[in-house]
Enzyme design. Structure first.
Site, PDB file in Angstrom:
ATOM      1  N   SER A 154       1.578 -31.428 -11.526  1.00 42.35           N
ATOM      2  CA  SER A 154       1.786 -31.583 -12.764  1.00 42.35           C
ATOM      3  C   SER A 154       2.142 -33.277 -13.012  1.00 42.35           C
ATOM      4  O   SER A 154       2.560 -33.964 -11.866  1.00 42.35           O
ATOM      5  CB  SER A 154       2.985 -31.003 -13.295  1.00 42.35           C
ATOM      6  OG  SER A 154       3.185 -31.263 -14.442  1.00 42.35           O
ATOM      7  N   TYR A 167      10.446 -26.084 -12.623  1.00 44.29           N
ATOM      8  CA  TYR A 167       8.936 -26.296 -12.649  1.00 44.29           C
ATOM      9  C   TYR A 167       8.708 -27.616 -11.983  1.00 44.29           C
ATOM     10  O   TYR A 167       7.467 -28.020 -11.394  1.00 44.29           O
ATOM     11  CB  TYR A 167       8.705 -26.285 -14.059  1.00 44.29           C
ATOM     12  CG  TYR A 167       7.286 -26.417 -14.430  1.00 44.29           C
ATOM     13  CD1 TYR A 167       6.168 -25.614 -14.151  1.00 44.29           C
ATOM     14  CD2 TYR A 167       6.739 -27.912 -14.801  1.00 44.29           C
ATOM     15  CE1 TYR A 167       4.824 -25.859 -14.531  1.00 44.29           C
ATOM     16  CE2 TYR A 167       5.414 -27.972 -14.996  1.00 44.29           C
ATOM     17  CZ  TYR A 167       4.573 -27.456 -14.730  1.00 44.29           C
ATOM     18  OH  TYR A 167       3.139 -27.538 -15.163  1.00 44.29           O
TER      19      TYR A 167
END
Length: 290
Positions: A154, A167
């Site tokens: 990400s 995350y």
């Protein structure tokens, strides 16, 4: 902006060479669009997700005229389940040419308010799922003479984000693991390529499906993510990912925000956090205390 070749059906068929592709987390978003694009090119695609209903929608919404999608329920965090799935896939379909480890979940909460069990689940799915998929499929791809394993990190695996500590940690771990395996395979002369995807904001269901401690935060985040935040549509993200795979990129950046963040981190290193906090701080403070 990096140049990627246009993704044509012929390029995708040549990439796979008659062998299937595997997509995890295919129940929605980028996973669904990746599966549909590969299927439309005539590539047989094996799709999996922990959400059977969403996976069924992926199969039924696949454009007609393409290769079939073969669906299976799978929890990528379960190493034994992944190993059994890989054994079944290779036994029925042969070794895939392309494995897209795409499954992911998140939570939006300040570090003091995080649900510890869900934080550990995020690490198990986002990072553990990549490790499980990579290690289980890798020997089969090597025995078949090559292939591509594409692991989804990400933009938050480039720079940590407030209210996304679990995350971000999982996505940094994906990037570190994948870069390490990249180098190992090159040093060993392996025919298999590991490639890392770093998407910026992609308008998938991940914000709506995230774990929230406060319902007011859910409303604030989902409204902003769905309606105010600039980002990439899932179909365009899938095209960018497959273009990067065809181009042989080690790191595939999806969206102008991911490219800008990558440049900023490379140029300014740790000095980037403070000016970004000036811009984003008011938003994240509202997310945490809303």
């Amino acid at each position: 902006m990096p140049w990627y070749p246009r993704v044509t059906d012929e390029r995708l068929r040549r990439l796979c060479g008659g062998r299937p592709a595997v997509v995890t987390g295919a129940g929605s978003g980028m996973g669904r669009e990746l599966a549909h694009r590969l299927s439309a090119a005539g590539v047989r695609v094996l799709v999996s997700d922990i959400d059977d209903a969403a996976l069924g929608e992926t199969v039924t919404s696949s454009p007609g005229g393409g290769a079939p999608l073969v669906a299976a329920g799978l929890d990528v965090a379960d190493a034994d389940a992944v190993a059994a799935y890989v054994h079944d896939v290779v036994g029925r379909e042969g070794p895939p040419a392309l494995v897209l480890n795409n499954a992911g979940i998140t939570m939006v909460a300040g570090v003091h308010e995080e649900d510890d069990r869900h934080a550990r689940r995020i690490m198990a799915v986002n990072f553990g799922g990549v490790v499980n998929g990579t290690t289980a499929f890798l020997p089969h791809l090597e025995a078949a003479g090559g292939g591509h394993i594409v692991n989804t990190s990400s933009a938050f695996g480039l720079l940590g984000a407030p209210a996304q500590s679990a995350y971000s940690a999982s996505k940094f771990a994906v990037r570190g693991f994948s870069e390490s395996v990249q180098k190992q395979l090159r040093d060993n002369g392996s025919p298999v390529r590991i490639q890392i995807v770093c998407p910026g904001a992609v308008h998938t269901a991940i914000a709506r499906r995230a774990r929230y401690v406060d319902p007011a935060v859910r409303d604030f985040v989902t409204r902003g993510f769905d309606h105010r935040l600039p980002g990439t549509r899932p179909r365009a993200a899938a095209a960018a990912i497959l273009s990067g795979v065809v181009a042989g990129r080690d790191r595939i950046l999806v969206g102008p925000d991911a490219r800008a963040l990558d440049i900023g981190v490379r140029v300014f290193a740790g000095a980037l956090q403070r000016p970004l906090a000036t811009i984003t701080g008011p938003v994240f403070r509202r997310m945490i205390v809303a």
